[in-house]
Write an enzyme that holds these catalytic residues in place. Structure first.
Site, short mmCIF file in Angstrom:
data_model
loop_
_atom_site.label_atom_id
_atom_site.label_comp_id
_atom_site.label_asym_id
_atom_site.label_seq_id
_atom_site.Cartn_x
_atom_site.Cartn_y
_atom_site.Cartn_z
N PRO A 133 0.90 -1.34 -0.11
CA PRO A 133 -0.18 0.21 0.01
C PRO A 133 0.77 1.26 -0.08
CG PRO A 133 0.07 -0.95 2.09
CD PRO A 133 0.84 -1.59 1.37
N LYS A 134 1.71 1.50 -1.12
CA LYS A 134 2.60 2.69 -1.30
C LYS A 134 2.04 3.86 -1.81
CE LYS A 134 6.72 -0.35 -1.69
NZ LYS A 134 7.68 -0.70 -2.32
N LYS A 135 2.29 4.89 -0.99
CA LYS A 135 2.16 6.36 -1.62
C LYS A 135 3.22 7.09 -1.56
CE LYS A 135 -1.04 8.79 0.21
NZ LYS A 135 -2.18 9.27 0.72
#
Length: 245
Positions: A114-116
């Site tokens: 869940p990368k941002k």
């Protein structure tokens, strides 16, 4: 381009892919981890079924990765929540903030990380190991730990990093309806612990609408670790498909 050539492509743009095919080998990957107790009601709001929250504990991590095959040099920070799935204890990876687009794109597309975008840092300030996370120009987390105050058992460090990790893979279709909605599991198995330490630690989280780490408040710091490793990430496997259950 021939059809068989297109079938070998992993991602776009076709003439300059956003990332290269893995697996990715990490050399001198360094962790600063603060484990803390939080409000169980806050966890219930963000942990999806069929995962179960047993202990109201969260790990805040800053990971410095100076040498990654295919991806280069970058840093991540995020939160992982203690959970159980069908009798197996592990962690739910809630969010990761990363300062590298190839790492963001590959993590989201190949896996379910869940990368941002964010601006994490891991530095040594005099006698203190310091991990910070900024979102835009604003500070959202500051972690401090005494630098190498005491050795940490390598097996304990390995167990901490090699627990099962669960994540959500969510992708919409072109009609806006879910096309992929899955719970996946991954686990690090290929790892060498090159050094591990513990010491006194503190963690501050600051409220932000788009980086809501402080929604899981720090009630009590339980443990801290500083670990130096070489490792290869494991593959992700689907354990629950929400569209068929």
């Amino acid at each position: 381009m021939r059809m068989q050539d297109l079938a070998q492509k992993l991602t776009t743009p076709l003439d300059a892919p956003a990332f290269l095919r893995g697996p990715y080998r990490f050399t001198d990957r360094t962790y600063l981890t603060i484990t803390y107790r939080t409000d169980p009601r806050a966890l219930e709001r963000v942990v999806p079924p069929p995962l179960k929250v047993l202990d109201p504990t969260v790990r805040f991590e800053v990971m410095r990765m100076p040498d990654v095959t295919g991806l280069g040099d970058y840093t991540e920070a995020g939160q992982a929540i203690s959970v159980e799935y069908e009798g197996e204890r592990g962690e739910f990876n809630l969010a990761m903030y990363v300062d590298s687009f190839p790492a963001i794109a590959s993590g989201r597309e190949i896996g379910a990380f869940p990368k941002k975008l964010g601006s994490p840092r891991l530095i040594v300030d005099s006698d203190t190991l310091v991990g910070t996370l900024d979102y835009g120009s604003l500070r959202v987390a500051t972690a401090t730990m005494g630098y190498k105050h005491a050795p940490l058992d390598a097996d304990q460090a390995r167990d901490e990093l090699c627990s099962a990790t669960f994540m959500l893979k969510l992708l919409p279709g072109y009609d806006g309806e879910p096309r992929i909605s899955e719970l996946v599991r991954t686990q690090i198995k290929d790892i060498t612990v090159k050094g591990a330490w513990t010491g006194p630690a503190r963690l501050q989280l600051f409220h932000h609408a788009l980086a809501p780490l402080a929604d899981l408040p720090v009630l009590d710091v339980l443990a801290a670790s500083h670990v130096l490793t070489d490792l290869t990430l494991g593959p992700a496997d689907v354990v629950h498909d929400y569209l068929t259950h």
